[in-house]
Design a protein around this motif. Structure first.
Motif, PDB file in Angstrom:
ATOM      1  N   UNK A   1       0.842  -1.193   0.000  1.00 19.33           N
ATOM      2  CA  UNK A   1       0.000   0.000   0.000  1.00 19.33           C
ATOM      3  C   UNK A   1       0.880   1.246   0.000  1.00 19.33           C
ATOM      4  N   UNK A   2       0.888   1.953  -1.119  1.00 20.85           N
ATOM      5  CA  UNK A   2       1.750   3.129  -1.268  1.00 20.85           C
ATOM      6  C   UNK A   2       1.082   4.346  -0.623  1.00 20.85           C
ATOM      7  N   UNK A   3       1.723   4.886   0.401  1.00 20.65           N
ATOM      8  CA  UNK A   3       1.165   6.048   1.082  1.00 20.65           C
ATOM      9  C   UNK A   3       1.390   7.344   0.317  1.00 20.65           C
ATOM     10  N   UNK A   4       2.592   7.533  -0.194  1.00 18.52           N
ATOM     11  CA  UNK A   4       2.880   8.791  -0.877  1.00 18.52           C
ATOM     12  C   UNK A   4       4.186   8.670  -1.642  1.00 18.52           C
ATOM     13  N   UNK A   5       4.405   9.628  -2.532  1.00 20.87           N
ATOM     14  CA  UNK A   5       5.634   9.680  -3.306  1.00 20.87           C
ATOM     15  C   UNK A   5       6.039  11.141  -3.486  1.00 20.87           C
ATOM     16  N   UNK A   6       7.283  11.368  -3.879  1.00 20.55           N
ATOM     17  CA  UNK A   6       7.738  12.741  -4.127  1.00 20.55           C
ATOM     18  C   UNK A   6       8.775  12.727  -5.235  1.00 20.55           C
ATOM     19  N   UNK A   7       9.048  13.906  -5.787  1.00 21.19           N
ATOM     20  CA  UNK A   7      10.116  14.028  -6.774  1.00 21.19           C
ATOM     21  C   UNK A   7      10.709  15.427  -6.711  1.00 21.19           C
ATOM     22  N   UNK A   8      12.016  15.496  -6.949  1.00 21.78           N
ATOM     23  CA  UNK A   8      12.727  16.757  -7.149  1.00 21.78           C
ATOM     24  C   UNK A   8      13.258  16.877  -8.572  1.00 21.78           C
ATOM     25  N   UNK A   9      13.074  15.829  -9.360  1.00 22.31           N
ATOM     26  CA  UNK A   9      13.395  15.842 -10.777  1.00 22.31           C
ATOM     27  C   UNK A   9      12.200  15.247 -11.520  1.00 22.31           C
ATOM     28  N   UNK A  10      11.836  15.788 -12.656  1.00 21.00           N
ATOM     29  CA  UNK A  10      10.697  15.236 -13.401  1.00 21.00           C
ATOM     30  C   UNK A  10      10.877  13.746 -13.673  1.00 21.00           C
ATOM     31  N   UNK A  11       9.846  12.978 -13.342  1.00 18.22           N
ATOM     32  CA  UNK A  11       9.869  11.543 -13.593  1.00 18.22           C
ATOM     33  C   UNK A  11      10.426  10.707 -12.464  1.00 18.22           C
ATOM     34  N   UNK A  12      11.015  11.327 -11.437  1.00 17.70           N
ATOM     35  CA  UNK A  12      11.667  10.546 -10.383  1.00 17.70           C
ATOM     36  C   UNK A  12      10.676   9.732  -9.565  1.00 17.70           C
ATOM     37  N   UNK A  13       9.470  10.258  -9.332  1.00 18.77           N
ATOM     38  CA  UNK A  13       8.482   9.479  -8.569  1.00 18.77           C
ATOM     39  C   UNK A  13       7.991   8.287  -9.383  1.00 18.77           C
ATOM     40  N   UNK A  14       7.864   8.439 -10.707  1.00 18.85           N
ATOM     41  CA  UNK A  14       7.464   7.314 -11.558  1.00 18.85           C
ATOM     42  C   UNK A  14       8.541   6.227 -11.549  1.00 18.85           C
ATOM     43  N   UNK A  15       9.790   6.639 -11.577  1.00 21.12           N
ATOM     44  CA  UNK A  15      10.876   5.668 -11.499  1.00 21.12           C
ATOM     45  C   UNK A  15      10.818   4.936 -10.166  1.00 21.12           C
ATOM     46  N   UNK A  16      10.534   5.657  -9.072  1.00 23.66           N
ATOM     47  CA  UNK A  16      10.445   5.027  -7.757  1.00 23.66           C
ATOM     48  C   UNK A  16       9.350   3.969  -7.729  1.00 23.66           C
ATOM     49  N   UNK A  17       8.176   4.287  -8.278  1.00 23.55           N
ATOM     50  CA  UNK A  17       7.062   3.332  -8.281  1.00 23.55           C
ATOM     51  C   UNK A  17       7.393   2.123  -9.141  1.00 23.55           C
ATOM     52  N   UNK A  18       8.003   2.336 -10.304  1.00 26.16           N
ATOM     53  CA  UNK A  18       8.367   1.213 -11.157  1.00 26.16           C
ATOM     54  C   UNK A  18       9.442   0.342 -10.517  1.00 26.16           C
ATOM     55  N   UNK A  19      10.366   0.966  -9.821  1.00 28.22           N
ATOM     56  CA  UNK A  19      11.386   0.198  -9.114  1.00 28.22           C
ATOM     57  C   UNK A  19      10.748  -0.620  -7.998  1.00 28.22           C
TER      58      UNK A  19
END
Length: 260
Positions: A178-196
């Protein structure tokens, strides 16, 4: 050792409202937080006295009818509402994907890497920074960190030249993360985190990433809506064998490579 929360353990939320709170309880202790996730609910603490009072007034009829439960013995149960939307947005780990543009950037220009559980609390705090309403209270963060220390909560970090540029965190319950939240300081970084996260969880035998709240962003990640009953069945899958997720720091461009 976590304290038990019999209120959550006995709660059946199938008849609860599909688009509102399923319960109120001010107990955000680690044991009750984990019990709530296992029951299929996640917390949303009231961020001021007005919101707390609004909870008590707006939902009074449904509480009296028994559709929304008051749980535990906390002095102020209305300080935290607990949600379990029906339908629920989930992302099958096999369906996680990067967009073409981001995949191309990873292959050609971005030298990012990813890790698991290297910076759990910093990821949590980055996810809460500047958010309105400010739902990640100090009490909730402390319980999440405790659950992380016990191996129930995890984070994925995205790095660029040693700098933390993105991440995601949440709780693992059987075959569901269950993913509570995500963040990014570079465009696309949160998507990379979820895919990882999807890739690591798949290696551990996981099936679904729970996005909790529906939005265009989670749909863009590949999330689909499933009935609450189906989501709860996944949580209670007794045939699931829990395996540890890989912890190695890995190049992010592996996520952009063709599979098969």
């Amino acid at each position: 050792m976590l304290s038990r929360c019999p209120g959550w353990e006995a709660l059946n939320i199938l008849d609860a409202p599909p688009d509102g709170p399923v319960a109120f309880s001010g107990d955000l202790s680690p044991g009750c937080l984990l019990a709530a996730y296992r029951a299929g609910a996640y917390p949303f603490p009231a961020y001021d006295e007005y919101t707390r009072a609004l909870n008590e007034v707006v939902f009074a009829d449904q509480i009296q009818e028994g559709r929304i439960r008051l749980l535990g013995e906390s002095a102020d149960p209305y300080a935290v509402s607990w949600w379990s939307p029906d339908p629920r947005p989930v992302l099958p780990v096999s369906a996680a994907h990067l967009g073409r543009s981001l995949a191309r950037r990873l292959r050609n220009r971005l030298s990012w890497s990813t890790s698991l559980d290297r910076r759990f609390e910093p990821v949590v705090r980055e996810c809460g920074a500047g958010r309105t309403p400010p739902w990640l209270t100090e009490e909730l963060i402390a319980s999440l960190v405790h659950l992380h220390d016990l191996g129930h909560a995890h984070s994925v970090e995205v790095w660029e030249d040693g700098e933390l540029v993105g991440g995601v965190f949440g709780l693992r319950v059987g075959p569901v993360f269950s993913m509570d939240s995500m963040f990014f300081h570079r465009p696309g970084a949160s998507k990379v985190a979820v895919n990882d996260l999807a890739a690591r969880f798949a290696e551990a035998g996981g099936l679904l990433l729970d996005a909790q709240r529906d939005s265009p962003h989670v749909r863009d990640l590949g999330a689909v809506l499933v009935p609450r009953e189906q989501y709860l069945r996944h949580l209670r899958d007794t045939a699931y064998e829990s395996l540890p997720m890989p912890t190695a720091t890995l190049p992010a461009d592996r996520l952009a490579r063709p599979t098969g």
